[in-house]
Design a protein around this motif. Structure first.
Motif, PDB file in Angstrom:
ATOM      1  N   THR A 154      19.606   7.089  56.798  1.00 30.64           N
ATOM      2  CA  THR A 154      18.320   6.399  56.656  1.00 30.64           C
ATOM      3  C   THR A 154      18.465   5.336  55.577  1.00 30.64           C
ATOM      4  OG1 THR A 154      17.131   8.423  57.235  1.00 30.64           O
ATOM      5  CG2 THR A 154      15.857   6.653  56.199  1.00 30.64           C
ATOM      6  N   GLN A 155      18.136   4.094  55.939  1.00 33.42           N
ATOM      7  CA  GLN A 155      18.253   3.012  54.977  1.00 33.42           C
ATOM      8  C   GLN A 155      17.031   2.985  54.053  1.00 33.42           C
ATOM      9  OE1 GLN A 155      20.522   0.488  54.098  1.00 33.42           O
ATOM     10  NE2 GLN A 155      21.892   1.894  55.173  1.00 33.42           N
ATOM     11  N   PRO A 156      17.239   2.624  52.788  1.00 40.30           N
ATOM     12  CA  PRO A 156      16.109   2.446  51.878  1.00 40.30           C
ATOM     13  C   PRO A 156      15.147   1.384  52.398  1.00 40.30           C
ATOM     14  CG  PRO A 156      18.194   2.427  50.688  1.00 40.30           C
ATOM     15  CD  PRO A 156      18.528   2.380  52.140  1.00 40.30           C
ATOM     16  N   ALA A 157      13.898   1.443  51.940  1.00 42.18           N
ATOM     17  CA  ALA A 157      12.879   0.507  52.415  1.00 42.18           C
ATOM     18  C   ALA A 157      13.207  -0.930  52.023  1.00 42.18           C
ATOM     19  CB  ALA A 157      11.514   0.899  51.856  1.00 42.18           C
ATOM     20  N   ARG A 158      13.835  -1.102  50.870  1.00 41.85           N
ATOM     21  CA  ARG A 158      14.157  -2.448  50.405  1.00 41.85           C
ATOM     22  C   ARG A 158      15.622  -2.785  50.690  1.00 41.85           C
ATOM     23  NH1 ARG A 158      13.191  -3.583  44.411  1.00 41.85           N
ATOM     24  NH2 ARG A 158      13.885  -1.423  44.152  1.00 41.85           N
ATOM     25  N   PRO A 159      15.897  -3.888  51.380  1.00 45.88           N
ATOM     26  CA  PRO A 159      17.287  -4.313  51.564  1.00 45.88           C
ATOM     27  C   PRO A 159      17.807  -4.960  50.280  1.00 45.88           C
ATOM     28  CG  PRO A 159      15.829  -5.923  52.528  1.00 45.88           C
ATOM     29  CD  PRO A 159      14.951  -4.791  52.052  1.00 45.88           C
ATOM     30  N   VAL A 160      19.099  -5.125  50.215  1.00 43.27           N
ATOM     31  CA  VAL A 160      19.706  -5.876  49.111  1.00 43.27           C
ATOM     32  C   VAL A 160      19.496  -7.358  49.407  1.00 43.27           C
ATOM     33  CG1 VAL A 160      21.839  -6.401  47.885  1.00 43.27           C
ATOM     34  CG2 VAL A 160      21.401  -4.071  48.716  1.00 43.27           C
ATOM     35  N   GLU A 161      18.928  -8.095  48.463  1.00 44.26           N
ATOM     36  CA  GLU A 161      18.615  -9.504  48.690  1.00 44.26           C
ATOM     37  C   GLU A 161      19.477 -10.415  47.819  1.00 44.26           C
ATOM     38  OE1 GLU A 161      14.000  -9.703  50.123  1.00 44.26           O
ATOM     39  OE2 GLU A 161      14.363  -9.676  47.948  1.00 44.26           O
ATOM     40  N   LEU A 162      19.816 -11.569  48.390  1.00 45.28           N
ATOM     41  CA  LEU A 162      20.491 -12.627  47.652  1.00 45.28           C
ATOM     42  C   LEU A 162      19.608 -13.863  47.720  1.00 45.28           C
ATOM     43  CD1 LEU A 162      23.109 -13.608  46.174  1.00 45.28           C
ATOM     44  CD2 LEU A 162      23.891 -14.418  48.422  1.00 45.28           C
ATOM     45  N   LEU A 163      19.319 -14.437  46.561  1.00 48.88           N
ATOM     46  CA  LEU A 163      18.446 -15.606  46.482  1.00 48.88           C
ATOM     47  C   LEU A 163      19.253 -16.857  46.161  1.00 48.88           C
ATOM     48  CD1 LEU A 163      15.450 -14.260  44.328  1.00 48.88           C
ATOM     49  CD2 LEU A 163      15.778 -14.102  46.814  1.00 48.88           C
ATOM     50  N   MET A 164      18.734 -17.978  46.609  1.00 47.06           N
ATOM     51  CA  MET A 164      19.193 -19.281  46.123  1.00 47.06           C
ATOM     52  C   MET A 164      18.063 -19.848  45.286  1.00 47.06           C
ATOM     53  SD  MET A 164      20.572 -22.681  48.168  1.00 47.06           S
ATOM     54  CE  MET A 164      22.247 -22.072  48.310  1.00 47.06           C
ATOM     55  N   ALA A 165      18.353 -20.173  44.020  1.00 45.49           N
ATOM     56  CA  ALA A 165      17.320 -20.609  43.085  1.00 45.49           C
ATOM     57  C   ALA A 165      17.679 -21.957  42.484  1.00 45.49           C
ATOM     58  CB  ALA A 165      17.132 -19.567  41.977  1.00 45.49           C
ATOM     59  N   TRP A 166      16.647 -22.724  42.127  1.00 47.22           N
ATOM     60  CA  TRP A 166      16.849 -24.032  41.517  1.00 47.22           C
ATOM     61  C   TRP A 166      15.588 -24.409  40.740  1.00 47.22           C
ATOM     62  CZ3 TRP A 166      15.609 -22.982  46.470  1.00 47.22           C
ATOM     63  CH2 TRP A 166      14.473 -23.602  47.010  1.00 47.22           C
ATOM     64  N   LEU A 167      15.730 -25.351  39.832  1.00 46.21           N
ATOM     65  CA  LEU A 167      14.585 -25.857  39.087  1.00 46.21           C
ATOM     66  C   LEU A 167      13.861 -26.910  39.925  1.00 46.21           C
ATOM     67  CD1 LEU A 167      15.921 -26.264  35.429  1.00 46.21           C
ATOM     68  CD2 LEU A 167      14.157 -24.686  36.222  1.00 46.21           C
ATOM     69  N   PRO A 168      12.532 -26.856  39.997  1.00 52.76           N
ATOM     70  CA  PRO A 168      11.803 -27.799  40.861  1.00 52.76           C
ATOM     71  C   PRO A 168      11.927 -29.250  40.417  1.00 52.76           C
ATOM     72  CG  PRO A 168      10.286 -26.495  39.525  1.00 52.76           C
ATOM     73  CD  PRO A 168      11.645 -25.878  39.366  1.00 52.76           C
ATOM     74  N   ASN A 169      12.242 -29.500  39.143  1.00 57.03           N
ATOM     75  CA  ASN A 169      12.339 -30.882  38.666  1.00 57.03           C
ATOM     76  C   ASN A 169      13.755 -31.448  38.758  1.00 57.03           C
ATOM     77  OD1 ASN A 169      13.507 -29.370  36.667  1.00 57.03           O
ATOM     78  ND2 ASN A 169      12.381 -30.274  34.969  1.00 57.03           N
ATOM     79  N   ASN A 170      14.664 -30.743  39.419  1.00 57.73           N
ATOM     80  CA  ASN A 170      16.025 -31.244  39.593  1.00 57.73           C
ATOM     81  C   ASN A 170      16.001 -32.399  40.600  1.00 57.73           C
ATOM     82  OD1 ASN A 170      18.776 -31.621  40.434  1.00 57.73           O
ATOM     83  ND2 ASN A 170      19.258 -29.599  39.657  1.00 57.73           N
ATOM     84  N   SER A 171      16.463 -33.571  40.184  1.00 62.29           N
ATOM     85  CA  SER A 171      16.386 -34.770  41.016  1.00 62.29           C
ATOM     86  C   SER A 171      17.700 -35.106  41.719  1.00 62.29           C
ATOM     87  CB  SER A 171      15.950 -35.969  40.159  1.00 62.29           C
ATOM     88  OG  SER A 171      16.867 -36.193  39.099  1.00 62.29           O
ATOM     89  N   ASN A 172      18.684 -34.224  41.660  1.00 63.05           N
ATOM     90  CA  ASN A 172      19.965 -34.482  42.318  1.00 63.05           C
ATOM     91  C   ASN A 172      19.752 -34.598  43.830  1.00 63.05           C
ATOM     92  OD1 ASN A 172      22.574 -34.449  43.372  1.00 63.05           O
ATOM     93  ND2 ASN A 172      23.325 -32.974  41.881  1.00 63.05           N
ATOM     94  N   PRO A 173      20.008 -35.773  44.439  1.00 63.40           N
ATOM     95  CA  PRO A 173      19.764 -35.931  45.878  1.00 63.40           C
ATOM     96  C   PRO A 173      20.605 -34.991  46.733  1.00 63.40           C
ATOM     97  CG  PRO A 173      20.118 -38.072  44.820  1.00 63.40           C
ATOM     98  CD  PRO A 173      20.527 -37.014  43.835  1.00 63.40           C
ATOM     99  N   VAL A 174      21.766 -34.581  46.239  1.00 64.78           N
ATOM    100  CA  VAL A 174      22.633 -33.694  47.016  1.00 64.78           C
ATOM    101  C   VAL A 174      21.973 -32.329  47.209  1.00 64.78           C
ATOM    102  CG1 VAL A 174      24.889 -32.555  47.082  1.00 64.78           C
ATOM    103  CG2 VAL A 174      24.701 -34.879  46.216  1.00 64.78           C
ATOM    104  N   MET A 175      21.155 -31.923  46.255  1.00 65.06           N
ATOM    105  CA  MET A 175      20.573 -30.585  46.309  1.00 65.06           C
ATOM    106  C   MET A 175      19.732 -30.384  47.567  1.00 65.06           C
ATOM    107  SD  MET A 175      18.472 -28.502  43.390  1.00 65.06           S
ATOM    108  CE  MET A 175      16.980 -29.466  43.550  1.00 65.06           C
ATOM    109  N   LYS A 176      18.948 -31.391  47.933  1.00 61.31           N
ATOM    110  CA  LYS A 176      18.124 -31.269  49.131  1.00 61.31           C
ATOM    111  C   LYS A 176      18.982 -31.045  50.363  1.00 61.31           C
ATOM    112  CE  LYS A 176      14.589 -33.574  51.899  1.00 61.31           C
ATOM    113  NZ  LYS A 176      15.296 -33.268  53.169  1.00 61.31           N
ATOM    114  N   ARG A 177      20.105 -31.743  50.461  1.00 59.73           N
ATOM    115  CA  ARG A 177      20.976 -31.568  51.617  1.00 59.73           C
ATOM    116  C   ARG A 177      21.563 -30.166  51.659  1.00 59.73           C
ATOM    117  NH1 ARG A 177      22.462 -36.394  54.017  1.00 59.73           N
ATOM    118  NH2 ARG A 177      23.168 -34.989  55.672  1.00 59.73           N
ATOM    119  N   VAL A 178      21.979 -29.645  50.501  1.00 58.60           N
ATOM    120  CA  VAL A 178      22.556 -28.300  50.443  1.00 58.60           C
ATOM    121  C   VAL A 178      21.481 -27.261  50.726  1.00 58.60           C
ATOM    122  CG1 VAL A 178      23.677 -26.608  48.941  1.00 58.60           C
ATOM    123  CG2 VAL A 178      24.402 -29.002  48.883  1.00 58.60           C
TER     124      VAL A 178
END
Length: 345
Positions: free
Chosen positions: A289-313
């Motif tokens: 029986t699997q636990p109710a919560r899966p193991v999660e991996l997040l991608m996080a960034w600062l909202p004020n990051n202006s690097n144009p490459v970030m949007k593409r990634v």
């Protein structure tokens, strides 16, 4: 001549050239369009053919060349009714003019690529487990779609990544929840937990193990400081089931946990991505029986990051995450109906 042209500065569609002592040190300007006219005439050595190539009439072309000659203070062409020839000054100017035009064109293309996020660089922090799960998929897609982007990779635990994001040392982090209120984040991967067992352990064969089977067993536990997410997750699972393993070691990295399991120091719970590490002598088995919560991996960034490459990634990451989500969620399946994930030797 090379030293003279090294002083040229391109600004938009024009180039400012300081002409030394000419005109009492006044700065004069020529346009790239004038250089382009000069190069075409020099290649054709015929004003009529050059005008045709440039999609213009001959009189304006002649005026452009005359203006350029006034700027340099010398004739660039010897003209007669029958022929057009480059002067000595024109011969020396031609390769430099071609170089400036090529530089301006390449600069325009490069700036446009940078603005669209098709060129540049991006720094990505990642946990060790992300390095064997989501990160390789992300890198493959980025190499296919962003061929002119350089990715700088930095392996860090989650706490180090949040600090690096705040300090601007990385643009994006692949980390464990929670990301914190100051960051934007998306879940890019969800994993089920597997039992990690020595190959000779009694639970490594037969019926799939249950959480209750870990009661009183020697258990390799996550560090409460460096691996807080996994520590809290596993602790809550045992608490909900009333299970009390014997925590014999607390370590940070999943590959270290598997090494201790292989050495026979205890058993453990690890995310399914650990199967990519291919540890000999360790059996990875789904739980009944699997636990109710899966193991999660997040991608996080600062909202004020202006690097144009970030949007593409981020767009690539969202596409990969959606594909994973469209698949059957393995953490919702019963281990009894799931093929055994084993790396026994």
């Amino acid at each position: 001549m090379a030293q003279y042209w090294a002083q040229a500065r391109l600004v938009g569609r024009s180039a400012d050239v300081q002409l030394g002592k000419l005109d009492a040190g006044l700065a004069v300007m020529f346009e790239l369009s004038q250089l382009r006219c000069f190069v075409v005439v020099a290649e054709e050595l015929h004003f009529g053919r050059a005008a045709t190539r440039l999609n213009m009439t001959q009189p304006p072309l002649s005026r452009q060349i005359q203006m350029l000659e006034r700027i340099f203070g010398t004739r660039l062409f010897n003209r007669s009714s029958r022929s057009v020839e480059l002067t000595t000054a024109g011969i020396h100017l031609l390769p430099e003019a071609r170089r400036i035009l090529a530089l301006s064109e390449s600069s325009i293309k490069e700036i446009r690529r940078l603005t669209r996020g098709e060129a540049g660089s991006l720094s990505i922090g990642f946990t060790a487990s992300a390095g064997s799960s989501f990160l390789p998929m992300l890198l493959m897609r980025c190499r296919e779609q962003l061929t002119n982007v350089q990715l700088e990779l930095k392996e860090m635990v989650t706490r180090e990544q949040t600090e690096a994001l705040t300090a601007g040392q990385i643009d994006i982090g692949l980390l464990r929840p929670p990301a914190g209120p100051h960051y934007h984040s998306i879940c890019v991967l969800q994993d089920r937990l597997l039992a990690a067992l020595p190959a000779s352990h009694s639970l490594a064969t037969g019926a799939a193990p249950a959480i209750e089977d870990f009661n009183n067993l020697p258990f390799i536990m996550y560090s409460p400081d460096e691996s807080e997410y996994f520590y809290d997750l596993v602790t809550s699972i045992f608490r909900e089931r009333g299970v009390s393993p014997d925590f014999v070691q607390h370590v940070t990295q999943i590959h270290s946990i598997l090494a201790l399991v292989r050495a026979g120091l205890g058993v453990a719970l690890v995310p399914e991505a650990a199967s990519n590490l291919q540890f000999a002598g360790v059996s990875l088995r789904p739980l009944t029986t699997q636990p109710a919560r899966p193991v999660e991996l997040l991608m996080a960034w600062l909202p004020n990051n202006s690097n144009p490459v970030m949007k593409r990634v981020l767009d690539i990451a969202r596409t990969l995450a959606a594909r994973q989500k469209n698949k059957d969620a393995p953490w919702q399946q019963s281990a009894i109906n799931t093929p055994r994930a084993s790396i026994d030797t």
